[in-house]
Design a protein around this motif. Structure first.
Motif, mmCIF file in Angstrom:
data_model
loop_
_atom_site.group_PDB
_atom_site.id
_atom_site.type_symbol
_atom_site.label_atom_id
_atom_site.label_comp_id
_atom_site.label_asym_id
_atom_site.label_seq_id
_atom_site.Cartn_x
_atom_site.Cartn_y
_atom_site.Cartn_z
ATOM 1 N N GLY A 1 -4.103 -3.019 -0.871
ATOM 2 C CA GLY A 1 -2.902 -2.380 -1.407
ATOM 3 C C GLY A 1 -2.072 -3.259 -2.331
ATOM 4 N N GLU B 1 -6.918 5.237 -6.343
ATOM 5 C CA GLU B 1 -7.014 3.866 -5.853
ATOM 6 C C GLU B 1 -8.109 3.055 -6.562
ATOM 7 O OE1 GLU B 1 -8.081 0.788 -2.775
ATOM 8 O OE2 GLU B 1 -9.143 2.703 -2.765
ATOM 9 N N PRO C 1 0.811 -1.228 0.000
ATOM 10 C CA PRO C 1 0.000 0.000 0.000
ATOM 11 C C PRO C 1 0.838 1.268 0.000
ATOM 12 C CG PRO C 1 -0.200 -1.184 2.109
ATOM 13 C CD PRO C 1 0.518 -2.091 1.163
#
Ligand SMILES: Cc1cc2nc3c(=O)[nH]c(=O)nc-3n(C[C@H](O)[C@H](O)[C@H](O)COP(=O)(O)OP(=O)(O)OC[C@H]3O[C@@H](n4cnc5c(N)ncnc54)[C@H](O)[C@@H]3O)c2cc1C
Length: 484
Positions: free
Chosen positions: A296, A276, A266
Motif C-alpha cells: 500500500g 492497484e 493502503p
C-alpha cells in the motif's frame, strides 16, 4: 557504499544467501558476463538453456540487482509504445516482430517467475500513457495509428472519466491504455534471476569489478582486482557503466532517474479508487510516473533528462544513492494527489539511465573478432526488453544465425552525441529547454520558440524520434518524451 533502494533492501532481507564470493584467482570459462542486472542474468539463463554444458561466469562489481535493475520503477512494459522508433531503425516488418516479441516477453517474465517461485509482487494491470496537461493530450495517437496500419491494436484511448477513475488522479485529462504491461518489485525479480542462474550452474562472483579488458589476445581476458577470467566470449551487460568504452560512450548519455516512495497508506490509496496494479506515466518531456506496491505505498518518479548528468566516461556518485530531488518529486506527487500530501515520503533513491538518441538499445561487438559483445542504451525501458536482450546476446555469443542474432537492433553504434565538454553543456541546455516547455504546457501557454527548437535535440523515449537521415518537423511540445 551508496544507500540502496528500498526495493533492494527488501529483496536482500528475504535472501538467504545475499552475497556470492568475490573472485580471488585466475580462471577460464566459455563465457564471461560482466554485470549482474537483468541483461546479464537473462543472458546467462538463456545461454544455459541453449547449452547446459557451457561454463558461464558472471561478475558483478557490487551485488546482483544493485544497479538499475534493483532501483527502477518496476514498469514491466513492451515496446509497443516505441513502435514508431523501432520502425525507423528496423523497418515495419522487423519492428512489428520485435514489438510483438516484447509484448510476449511481459507474459514470459511473469511465467518464468511463477515457474521458479520468484515472488516479485507482479500485477498484470497494464500501462496508462496519460496526459497531465492539455499539450500532452493525444501524444499517443501517432503510435496507435501506426500500429493500426499493421493490424495491431494494443493501445486504446480512454476518455477523461475513465482515466481519472482508473488512475485515481483527479486532475488527469485523458490517456491511452496498453494491456501488455505489469508492475513488479524490480529487485525481487533481479535477485530471483540470480538464484535461478546459480541453480543452473552459472558461476557468480559478486563484489568483483571488471578493471580491465584485453581484446588483443586470442581469447579476451577480463581483469578484476584479485583474478583474471579468460573466456572464449565476453558479454558486457554493464548498463550506464559501459560509458568507459568510447565506442559505446559516443552513442549514449547517462542521467539519473529519481524515485520517492510513500510509507504504507493502503486505506488512502484505496479511497482514491485507483487500480492497484496499474502503471502510469504522463506525456511530459521530463516524464512523471507512478505505481502502487503490495503493502500500500505509492512510488513516484521523475525521469527523462530531469536528473543529474554524468561527465565524459566517468560514472560516479551523481547517479546513485539517495535522491537529492526528494522535495520536487514530493511536490509533483502531491500536485497530482493532493490528498496524499500529509502522508509524507519514506524513502527516495536514484539510479543511472543510459539514454540513446532513439530510446532503443544497441547490440554490437567491441572487437573485430566479435568475441566481446555488448548491449547498452535501454533508455529507461529495460525491465521487459532485457528479457529479449538475453535472447539477442546469447545468439551472438553462440554465433547462431537466427532471428535474434539478425535482429534489427543489432547494429554498430553511431556518433549520436558530441564529445565533452559539448555533450555536458548541451545536455544542460536541452534540459532547461524541456523544463521551459513543461512549465509552459502546465500553465496552458505556448512554450518559447527557442525552448521548442532546443527540445528537438532531446533523446527520445516513447516514439517518435528524429533520425539523422531525415530530420522531422518540430514536434508539438510533449511529443518527444522519454519513458522514465
Ligand atoms: C530510477 C529508474 C527507474 C526506471 N524505471 C524503469 C521502469 O519502470 N521500467 C523499465 O522498463 N525500465 C526502467 N528503468 C530502466 C531499467 O532499470 C534498466 O533499463 C535495466 O535495469 C537495465 O538492466 P541492465 O542489466 O542493463 O543494467 P543494471 O541493472 O544497471 O546492471 C548493470 C550491472 O553492471 C554492474 N557493473 C557496472 N560496472 C561494472 C564493472 N566494472 N564490473 C562488474 N560489474 C559492473 C552494475 O553494478 C550493475 O549491477 C529505470 C531505471 C532507473 C534508474
Amino acid at each position: 557504499m551508496h544507500a540502496r533502494s528500498f526495493w533492494l533492501d527488501e529483496a536482500l532481507a528475504a535472501d538467504p544467501s545475499p552475497i556470492a564470493p568475490a573472485l580471488d584467482q585466475d580462471i577460464r570459462a566459455d563465457v564471461c558476463i560482466v554485470g549482474g542486472g537483468y541483461c546479464g542474468l537473462w543472458t546467462a539463463l538463456r545461454l544455459k538453456e541453449a547449452e547446459p554444458a557451457l561454463d558461464v561466469v558472471l561478475i558483478e562489481r557490487d551485488l546482483c540487482g544493485s544497479g538499475a535493475s534493483g532501483r527502477n520503477a518496476g514498469f514491466l512494459l513492451s515496446w509497443w509504445g516505441k513502435y514508431v522508433s523501432l520502425a525507423k531503425i528496423c523497418g515495419e516488418v522487423e519492428a512489428l516482430r520485435i514489438a510483438r516479441a516484447s509484448a510476449a516477453a511481459v507474459g514470459d517474465v511473469m511465467a518464468f517467475c511463477r515457474a521458479h517461485a520468484i515472488d516479485a509482487d507482479i500485477r498484470h494491470g497494464g500501462w496508462l500513457w496519460s496526459a497531465t496537461n492539455r499539450a500532452q493530450l493525444g501524444v499517443w495517437q501517432d503510435t496507435i495509428a501506426a500500429l493500426a496500419r499493421q493490424g495491431e491494436h494494443p493501445i486504446a484511448e480512454w476518455d477523461r472519466a475513465e482515466t481519472v477513475r482508473r488512475s485515481g488522479a483527479p486532475s488527469i485529462l485523458g490517456g491511452a491504455f496498453e494491456r501488455d504491461a505489469a508492475r513488479i518489485q524490480p529487485a525481487l525479480l533481479a535477485r530471483g534471476l540470480r538464484r535461478v542462474a546459480q541453480e543452473r550452474g552459472v558461476r557468480i562472483f559478486e563484489q568483483t569489478p571488471l578493471v580491465d579488458l584485453r581484446m588483443d589476445t586470442p581469447n579476451p581476458a577480463v581483469t578484476t582486482p584479485r583474478g583474471t577470467i579468460t573466456a572464449r566470449k565476453v558479454v558486457l551487460a554493464m548498463n550506464a557503466w559501459a560509458l568507459r568504452f568510447a565506442a559505446i560512450r559516443k552513442a549514449m548519455v547517462v542521467v539519473s532517474g529519481d524515485i520517492v516512495l510513500t510509507p504504507p497508506i493502503p486505506e488512502r490509496l484505496a479511497a482514491l479508487g485507483a487500480d492497484e496494479g496499474l502503471t502510469v506515466s504522463d506525456g511530459r518531456a521530463l516524464v512523471h510516473y507512478w505505481r502502487g506496491t503490495r503493502d500500500g505505498r505509492l512510488a513516484f518518479g521523475k525521469g527523462g533528462m530531469s536528473g543529474t548528468f554524468t561527465f565524459g566516461g566517468r560514472l560516479g556518485d551523481e547517479v546513485e544513492g539517495e535522491t537529492p530531488m526528494r522535495a520536487p518529486l514530493a511536490a509533483a506527487l502531491h500536485k497530482l494527489f493532493p490528498g496524499l500530501a500529509s502522508a509524507g515520503i519514506a524513502r527516495g533513491w536514484r539510479g543511472p539511465i543510459d539514454r540513446t538518441r532513439s530510446g532503443l538499445p544497441f547490440f554490437w561487438h567491441l572487437d573485430p573478432a566479435r568475441n566481446v559483445v555488448f548491449a547498452a542504451g535501454f533508455s529507461g525501458n529495460g525491465v521487459g526488453p532485457c528479457y529479449l536482450a538475453g535472447k539477442i546476446l546469447a545468439s551472438l555469443v553462440l554465433e547462431r544465425a537466427d532471428e535474434w542474432s539478425r535482429c534489427g537492433l543489432v547494429r554498430p553504434t553511431a556518433r549520436d552525441f558530441p564529445p565533452e565538454p559539448v555533450r555536458f553543456i548541451g545536455s544542460h541546455l536541452i534540459r532547461h529547454a524541456l523544463i521551459a516547455c513543461d512549465r509552459a504546457d502546465d500553465a496552458g501557454r505556448t512554450p518559447p520558440l527557442a525552448a521548442r527548437l532546443l527540445a528537438r535535440f532531446a533523446p527520445a523515449g516513447v516514439s517518435p524520434f528524429q533520425s539523422n537521415a531525415e530530420p522531422a518537423p518540430a514536434p508539438a511540445p510533449g511529443h518527444e518524451r522519454p519513458a522514465t
